[in-house]
Design an enzyme around this catalytic site. Structure first.
Site, PDB file in Angstrom:
ATOM      1  N   GLU A  79       0.648  -1.304   0.002  1.00 18.01           N
ATOM      2  CA  GLU A  79      -0.023   0.131   0.104  1.00 18.01           C
ATOM      3  C   GLU A  79       0.860   1.324  -0.009  1.00 18.01           C
ATOM      4  O   GLU A  79       0.345   2.329   0.147  1.00 18.01           O
ATOM      5  CB  GLU A  79      -1.032  -0.028   1.152  1.00 18.01           C
ATOM      6  CG  GLU A  79      -0.386   0.103   2.690  1.00 18.01           C
ATOM      7  CD  GLU A  79      -1.265  -0.010   3.671  1.00 18.01           C
ATOM      8  OE1 GLU A  79      -1.801   0.834   4.004  1.00 18.01           O
ATOM      9  OE2 GLU A  79      -1.658  -1.123   4.367  1.00 18.01           O
ATOM     10  N   CYS A 111      -3.598  -3.499   4.297  1.00 15.22           N
ATOM     11  CA  CYS A 111      -2.835  -4.614   4.828  1.00 15.22           C
ATOM     12  C   CYS A 111      -3.209  -5.979   4.328  1.00 15.22           C
ATOM     13  O   CYS A 111      -2.578  -7.068   4.766  1.00 15.22           O
ATOM     14  CB  CYS A 111      -2.798  -4.763   6.523  1.00 15.22           C
ATOM     15  SG  CYS A 111      -2.223  -2.809   6.860  1.00 15.22           S
ATOM     16  N   HIS A 233      -2.532 -10.027  11.831  1.00 14.03           N
ATOM     17  CA  HIS A 233      -2.207  -8.984  11.228  1.00 14.03           C
ATOM     18  C   HIS A 233      -1.972  -8.041  12.489  1.00 14.03           C
ATOM     19  O   HIS A 233      -2.827  -7.746  13.509  1.00 14.03           O
ATOM     20  CB  HIS A 233      -3.122  -8.174  10.474  1.00 14.03           C
ATOM     21  CG  HIS A 233      -3.073  -6.900  10.064  1.00 14.03           C
ATOM     22  ND1 HIS A 233      -1.684  -6.425   9.601  1.00 14.03           N
ATOM     23  CD2 HIS A 233      -3.445  -5.569  10.389  1.00 14.03           C
ATOM     24  CE1 HIS A 233      -1.799  -5.042   9.698  1.00 14.03           C
ATOM     25  NE2 HIS A 233      -2.727  -4.632  10.174  1.00 14.03           N
TER      26      HIS A 233
END
Length: 390
Positions: A79, A111, A233
């Site tokens: 990103e 993400c 994450h």
């Protein structure tokens, strides 16, 4: 046919900031950084490292000549891409010397990008069992100096080889996923720094996990006791624990203790690197695999991927026999031990170094950057890279 992660590596820049010292400089109680969000060190990328070089260095650390010949698909998830047109995967393909007969693309969704890349890679290998796919998750998280998100910055890359008959972890077929159009985190094209609604993002992260976990149990018939560990994450290391705590009481006492202990191990690398966006989940997985010495083949690992905006996925993998023999523990340990701490003023100076945006040329001295692959400057609006090993 089993398909999954055959090789897994990462790269982190050689500079870092101590979070205790950053807190003092910002007149914040250090425990808010080290305990409140669970971060100890923040990886800092010098001007000679960008998402391309971070990914290329991660790939260089795990690929052998056979891999380079068999890889016919490179998927670069980021990103913090460097070009609106040219795929970052093409640069990496050249810098590490891959087979020219390959597809190279860049994918994006905050993400979640690397997880999307893995699922795409699985489909390619299913159709082409002799092929291998290189998946890269590489990012530099920037929120700005003296901002609320400053403590959750970081830099680094993860590289994975996806293949049939994987040596590390076979990914199971069933997964659950969810999309919702929300604004919890975003970075407009005109900004080199991200914007975030932190409280809202935390709430959505946990909500996504809860919904997908319930769907996963219904879809598969499995429950918490079937898992050796859950990896998350990790924009910061306490985030995943907040989600894990919402389901822990579903397991036996032994399961609760096992998952909590393994979560702590899985967060170790992340708390010493910071947020690397697309690679964050896989850095967590790597931390677990390389630091928990008694992990057994056949264990099921759960993986929760979340990309703000928002897309999430919960999927699983089974550790393969002898997986420990195919990790790069010593190499990764060397990355951490060879890093150099910078002071807060030095960090601020490095953070504010940027590439020209007016078309002017620039050249960098890469002598102080120990990485094999570096950014050496810009000429005629083009980034120039070098592989020192060539």
């Amino acid at each position: 046919m089993k398909i999954g992660i055959d090789k897994l590596g990462f790269y982190v820049p050689h500079l870092y900031v101590d979070m205790n010292k950053l807190a003092v400089a910002r007149n914040i109680e250090p425990a808010k950084f080290t305990i409140g969000i669970g971060q100890e060190k923040m990886a800092l990328a010098p001007i000679t490292q960008d998402p391309v070089t971070l990914a290329a260095n991660a790939a260089l650390g795990i690929l052998d000549e056979t891999d380079k010949e068999k890889i016919d698909f490179v998927i670069f998830a980021t990103e913090t891409g460097i070009d609106h047109s040219k795929s970052a995967a093409v640069y990496v393909h050249h810098l590490v010397g891959l087979n020219p007969h390959a597809r190279c693309i860049e994918v994006k969704h905050a993400c979640y990008g690397a997880t999307a890349a893995i699922q795409m890679a699985k489909g390619h290998v299913a159709l082409n069992p002799e092929s291998k796919v290189l998946v890269l998750g590489s990012d530099i998280a920037r929120y700005g100096l003296n901002t609320s998100g400053e403590a959750t910055q970081g830099a680094g890359a993860v590289a994975m080889v996806i293949s049939a008959d994987p040596k590390v972890i076979a990914l199971e077929a069933q997964s659950t996923y969810l999309t919702d159009d929300i604004m919890d985190f975003w970075r407009p094209n005109y900004s080199d720094k991200a914007f975030v609604d932190g409280k809202f993002s935390n709430e959505q992260y946990i909500l996504f996990f809860s919904k997908m976990w319930e769907q996963y149990k219904e879809k598969t018939g499995l429950d918490l006791n079937d898992f050796e560990a859950l990896c998350f994450h990790l924009p910061y290391t306490k985030m995943g624990m907040k989600a894990l705590k919402t389901v822990l009481d579903e397991g036996t006492e032994a399961t609760q203790q096992r998952l909590a202990a393994n979560y702590k191990i899985s967060a170790e690398y992340n708390k010493n690197v910071g947020n690397i966006y697309t690679g964050s989940l896989y850095l967590s997985l790597l931390s677990l695999l390389e630091q928990k010495e008694d992990l057994q083949a056949g264990s099921r690992i759960g993986l929760f991927s979340y990309g703000s905006g928002a897309v999430g996925e919960f999927f699983t993998g089974i550790l393969q026999a002898g997986f420990q023999d195919h990790l790069y523990v010593e190499e990764h340990k060397g990355l951490f031990t060879s890093r150099t701490e910078v002071s807060v003023p030095e960090y601020e100076e490095i953070f504010q170094e940027t590439l020209p945006t007016d078309g002017s040329n620039i050249e960098f001295n890469i002598d102080k950057d120990p990485a094999a692959i570096c950014l050496v400057g810009m000429t005629d609006n083009m980034r120039n890279y070098v592989n020192k090993l060539r």
